[in-house]
Enzyme design. Structure first.
Site, PDB file in Angstrom:
ATOM      1  N   GLY A 107       0.821  -1.143   0.036  1.00  0.00           N
ATOM      2  CA  GLY A 107       0.068   0.059  -0.281  1.00  0.00           C
ATOM      3  C   GLY A 107       0.936   1.244   0.134  1.00  0.00           C
ATOM      4  O   GLY A 107       0.525   2.266   0.601  1.00  0.00           O
ATOM      5  N   GLY A 129      -0.315   5.206  -0.830  1.00  0.00           N
ATOM      6  CA  GLY A 129      -1.303   5.767  -0.196  1.00  0.00           C
ATOM      7  C   GLY A 129      -0.512   7.000   0.638  1.00  0.00           C
ATOM      8  O   GLY A 129       0.511   7.428   0.203  1.00  0.00           O
ATOM      9  N   GLN A 130      -1.421   7.599   1.373  1.00  0.00           N
ATOM     10  CA  GLN A 130      -1.038   8.805   2.324  1.00  0.00           C
ATOM     11  C   GLN A 130       0.241   8.659   3.023  1.00  0.00           C
ATOM     12  O   GLN A 130       1.099   9.227   3.142  1.00  0.00           O
ATOM     13  CB  GLN A 130      -2.287   9.258   3.147  1.00  0.00           C
ATOM     14  CG  GLN A 130      -1.986  10.824   3.813  1.00  0.00           C
ATOM     15  CD  GLN A 130      -2.837  10.970   4.891  1.00  0.00           C
ATOM     16  OE1 GLN A 130      -3.749  10.114   5.368  1.00  0.00           O
ATOM     17  NE2 GLN A 130      -2.892  12.154   5.460  1.00  0.00           N
ATOM     18  N   ILE A 186      -1.465  -1.934  -5.378  1.00  0.00           N
ATOM     19  CA  ILE A 186      -2.139  -2.849  -6.240  1.00  0.00           C
ATOM     20  C   ILE A 186      -2.061  -2.122  -7.551  1.00  0.00           C
ATOM     21  O   ILE A 186      -2.337  -3.048  -8.510  1.00  0.00           O
ATOM     22  CB  ILE A 186      -3.635  -2.663  -5.645  1.00  0.00           C
ATOM     23  CG1 ILE A 186      -4.246  -3.865  -6.277  1.00  0.00           C
ATOM     24  CG2 ILE A 186      -4.091  -1.369  -5.872  1.00  0.00           C
ATOM     25  CD1 ILE A 186      -5.815  -4.101  -5.768  1.00  0.00           C
ATOM     26  N   TYR A 220     -14.675  -0.865   9.431  1.00  0.00           N
ATOM     27  CA  TYR A 220     -13.036  -0.671   9.622  1.00  0.00           C
ATOM     28  C   TYR A 220     -12.457  -0.839  10.795  1.00  0.00           C
ATOM     29  O   TYR A 220     -11.563  -1.493  11.140  1.00  0.00           O
ATOM     30  CB  TYR A 220     -12.874   0.934   9.029  1.00  0.00           C
ATOM     31  CG  TYR A 220     -11.587   1.472   9.382  1.00  0.00           C
ATOM     32  CD1 TYR A 220     -10.401   0.938   8.555  1.00  0.00           C
ATOM     33  CD2 TYR A 220     -11.074   2.413  10.351  1.00  0.00           C
ATOM     34  CE1 TYR A 220      -9.138   1.613   8.700  1.00  0.00           C
ATOM     35  CE2 TYR A 220      -9.818   3.043  10.588  1.00  0.00           C
ATOM     36  CZ  TYR A 220      -8.833   2.443   9.525  1.00  0.00           C
ATOM     37  OH  TYR A 220      -7.670   3.090   9.635  1.00  0.00           O
ATOM     38  N   LYS A 268      -9.924  -3.459  12.400  1.00  0.00           N
ATOM     39  CA  LYS A 268      -8.381  -2.993  13.163  1.00  0.00           C
ATOM     40  C   LYS A 268      -8.352  -3.828  14.589  1.00  0.00           C
ATOM     41  O   LYS A 268      -7.316  -4.336  14.888  1.00  0.00           O
ATOM     42  CB  LYS A 268      -8.665  -1.528  13.338  1.00  0.00           C
ATOM     43  CG  LYS A 268      -8.375  -0.855  12.084  1.00  0.00           C
ATOM     44  CD  LYS A 268      -6.722  -1.011  11.677  1.00  0.00           C
ATOM     45  CE  LYS A 268      -6.813  -0.429  10.175  1.00  0.00           C
ATOM     46  NZ  LYS A 268      -5.387  -0.827   9.609  1.00  0.00           N
TER      47      LYS A 268
HETATM   48  P1  NAD Z   1      -4.449   5.068   2.041  1.00  0.00           P
HETATM   49  O1  NAD Z   1      -5.890   4.677   1.719  1.00  0.00           O
HETATM   50  O2  NAD Z   1      -4.041   6.341   1.675  1.00  0.00           O
HETATM   51  O3  NAD Z   1      -3.685   4.068   1.390  1.00  0.00           O
HETATM   52  C1  NAD Z   1      -3.749   2.449   0.954  1.00  0.00           C
HETATM   53  C2  NAD Z   1      -3.047   2.043   0.081  1.00  0.00           C
HETATM   54  O4  NAD Z   1      -3.327   0.666   0.062  1.00  0.00           O
HETATM   55  C3  NAD Z   1      -3.507   2.713  -1.337  1.00  0.00           C
HETATM   56  O5  NAD Z   1      -2.416   3.182  -2.055  1.00  0.00           O
HETATM   57  C4  NAD Z   1      -4.277   1.691  -2.077  1.00  0.00           C
HETATM   58  O6  NAD Z   1      -3.859   1.485  -3.529  1.00  0.00           O
HETATM   59  C5  NAD Z   1      -3.574   0.269  -1.379  1.00  0.00           C
HETATM   60  N1  NAD Z   1      -4.450  -0.881  -1.569  1.00  0.00           N
HETATM   61  C6  NAD Z   1      -5.705  -0.849  -1.447  1.00  0.00           C
HETATM   62  N2  NAD Z   1      -6.208  -2.242  -1.600  1.00  0.00           N
HETATM   63  C7  NAD Z   1      -5.131  -2.851  -1.848  1.00  0.00           C
HETATM   64  C8  NAD Z   1      -4.863  -4.458  -2.273  1.00  0.00           C
HETATM   65  N3  NAD Z   1      -5.768  -5.284  -2.232  1.00  0.00           N
HETATM   66  N4  NAD Z   1      -3.431  -4.597  -2.552  1.00  0.00           N
HETATM   67  C9  NAD Z   1      -2.443  -3.816  -2.427  1.00  0.00           C
HETATM   68  N5  NAD Z   1      -2.969  -2.615  -1.940  1.00  0.00           N
HETATM   69  C10 NAD Z   1      -4.155  -1.862  -1.836  1.00  0.00           C
HETATM   70  O7  NAD Z   1      -4.035   4.801   3.413  1.00  0.00           O
HETATM   71  P2  NAD Z   1      -3.171   5.301   4.452  1.00  0.00           P
HETATM   72  O8  NAD Z   1      -3.701   6.839   5.236  1.00  0.00           O
HETATM   73  O9  NAD Z   1      -1.788   5.307   3.982  1.00  0.00           O
HETATM   74  O10 NAD Z   1      -2.987   3.971   5.502  1.00  0.00           O
HETATM   75  C11 NAD Z   1      -2.121   3.051   5.689  1.00  0.00           C
HETATM   76  C12 NAD Z   1      -2.493   2.309   7.053  1.00  0.00           C
HETATM   77  O11 NAD Z   1      -2.481   3.165   8.259  1.00  0.00           O
HETATM   78  C13 NAD Z   1      -3.782   1.648   7.054  1.00  0.00           C
HETATM   79  O12 NAD Z   1      -3.812   0.422   7.765  1.00  0.00           O
HETATM   80  C14 NAD Z   1      -4.580   2.627   7.854  1.00  0.00           C
HETATM   81  O13 NAD Z   1      -5.892   1.789   8.386  1.00  0.00           O
HETATM   82  C15 NAD Z   1      -3.659   3.029   8.817  1.00  0.00           C
HETATM   83  N6  NAD Z   1      -4.037   4.331   9.389  1.00  0.00           N
HETATM   84  C16 NAD Z   1      -4.133   5.328   8.764  1.00  0.00           C
HETATM   85  C17 NAD Z   1      -4.396   6.871   9.138  1.00  0.00           C
HETATM   86  C18 NAD Z   1      -4.599   8.002   8.678  1.00  0.00           C
HETATM   87  O14 NAD Z   1      -5.054   8.998   9.028  1.00  0.00           O
HETATM   88  N7  NAD Z   1      -4.035   8.040   7.321  1.00  0.00           N
HETATM   89  C19 NAD Z   1      -5.048   6.612  10.622  1.00  0.00           C
HETATM   90  C20 NAD Z   1      -4.959   5.496  11.506  1.00  0.00           C
HETATM   91  C21 NAD Z   1      -4.693   4.287  10.651  1.00  0.00           C
END
Ligand code: NAD
Length: 316
Positions: free
Chosen positions: A8, A11-12, A35, A142, A146
């Site tokens: 992933g 992502g952010q 992905i 969600y 978690k």
């Molecule tokens: P995001 O949604 O920005 O990025 C997630 C990434 O996962 C995306 O690039 C997406 O393409 C990829 N993805 C989705 N389905 C997939 C699959 N089947 N196979 C491979 N890749 C896949 O999320 P984020 O903010 O970067 O969060 C990353 C982790 O941190 C997550 O577990 C999230 O729950 C956790 N988290 C984030 C925050 C936040 O504020 N950003 C807060 C708490 C926890």
């Protein structure tokens, strides 16, 4: 020197984490994956990149065989607001994705870091100064994934000795990549709109407190925990961590100190408001401070100054 595989990664968090890790461990020691090849060119081109759907265990296995990482940082997930609109997708990606990562880690001897979230708490959790170990009955899909993920990571450590570690992240605020559909996203969008249009309509109600953190502190937390001495870790998975707790009106007044013409109104989204209402107001992160030295640098004032400076350049 560690070798790290990140899922992933576009992502952010991943967009910034991969570049941060490559500075520490070297470009070729940090393998990014997602992905699809859609997102930051820097992440895709400055070091190894693989297309990995975390639901495809063979792909994960092949990548681990090819690169032999010491640790998998598993970020691929479906976040809270998207998860509420598509609960079965959230269940599949968040549960089977994590299960596949843990299975490959078990058979190949890798460590695993994966983030949990403040979403792992629910309405019956104590809301203020939420303890590390407390009631966890979340009311979102969600959040359900978690909590189950935290338990699964504990299980793989106690049953198979897999070196699993993780934190419960609060809402993360950053300027490199937009957030992926969470409930705290307003605290990112507000800065973009303040810099671009000088006005913002907030979907979260005045007075709704949630924990938040600026991305540099989140990146530092990940590296500190994966590098931490295992003998000192009592909790291992799902450490509460936080940097600040605020409601929309507080972020608004901080921005207004720098952009006086900024105005904000409210148009509350009942779905995301209900999610926010079910989460804690503020976390107790003393276990993380004691066990691996967690100590965030950014408060709301410092973060606001930096976000506005960086976005003013980016959005020019
Ligand atoms: P995001 O949604 O920005 O990025 C997630 C990434 O996962 C995306 O690039 C997406 O393409 C990829 N993805 C989705 N389905 C997939 C699959 N089947 N196979 C491979 N890749 C896949 O999320 P984020 O903010 O970067 O969060 C990353 C982790 O941190 C997550 O577990 C999230 O729950 C956790 N988290 C984030 C925050 C936040 O504020 N950003 C807060 C708490 C926890």
């Amino acid at each position: 020197m560690k070798k790290v595989l990140v899922t992933g990664a576009l992502g952010q968090i991943g967009t910034e984490l991969v570049m941060y890790l490559r500075n520490i461990y070297g470009n070729n020691n940090v393998i990014a994956s997602d992905i699809a090849k859609k997102g930051s060119e820097k992440v895709i081109e400055a070091g190894p990149f693989e297309i990995i759907d975390v639901l495809d265990v063979r792909k994960i296995d092949e990548a681990v065989e090819k690169y032999n990482p010491d640790v998998i940082i598993h970020l691929a997930a479906i976040l809270s607001a998207v998860g509420e609109s598509n609960p079965s997708l959230a269940w599949n990606v968040n549960m089977y994705g994590l299960f596949n990562i843990l299975e490959v880690a078990r058979s190949k001897g890798c460590a695993v870091f994966t983030p949990s979230s403040i979403a792992a708490f629910g309405p019956s959790t104590p809301k203020d100064n939420t303890p590390q170990d407390t009631i966890q009955r979340p009311t979102t899909m969600y959040g359900v994934t978690k909590v189950a993920g935290e338990l699964l990571c504990d299980y793989y450590f106690s049953k198979y000795g897999v070196d699993t570690r993780g934190v419960r992240f609060p809402g993360l605020i950053s300027y490199e990549a937009l957030p992926g559909g969470g409930t705290t996203d307003y605290a990112v969008h507000i800065y973009y709109e303040a810099v671009k249009n000088k006005k913002y309509t907030c979907y979260i109600k005045e007075g709704t407190y949630m924990d938040m953190m600026y991305m540099p502190d989140a990146l530092n937390a990940i590296v500190s925990l994966i590098e931490a001495n295992p003998d000192k870790l009592i909790h291992r998975n799902a450490f509460n961590i936080t940097a600040m707790s605020f409601a929309p009106e507080h972020i608004y007044s901080e921005i207004k100190k720098i952009i006086p013409e900024f105005i904000m109104d409210y148009n509350v989204d009942p779905i995301r408001q209900a999610i926010a209402d079910s989460w804690p107001n503020s976390l107790d992160d003393s276990a993380a401070r004691e066990e691996w030295g967690w100590n965030p640098k950014y408060n709301l004032t410092l973060m606001t100054k930096d976000m506005i400076e960086k976005l003013s350049v980016k959005l020019k």
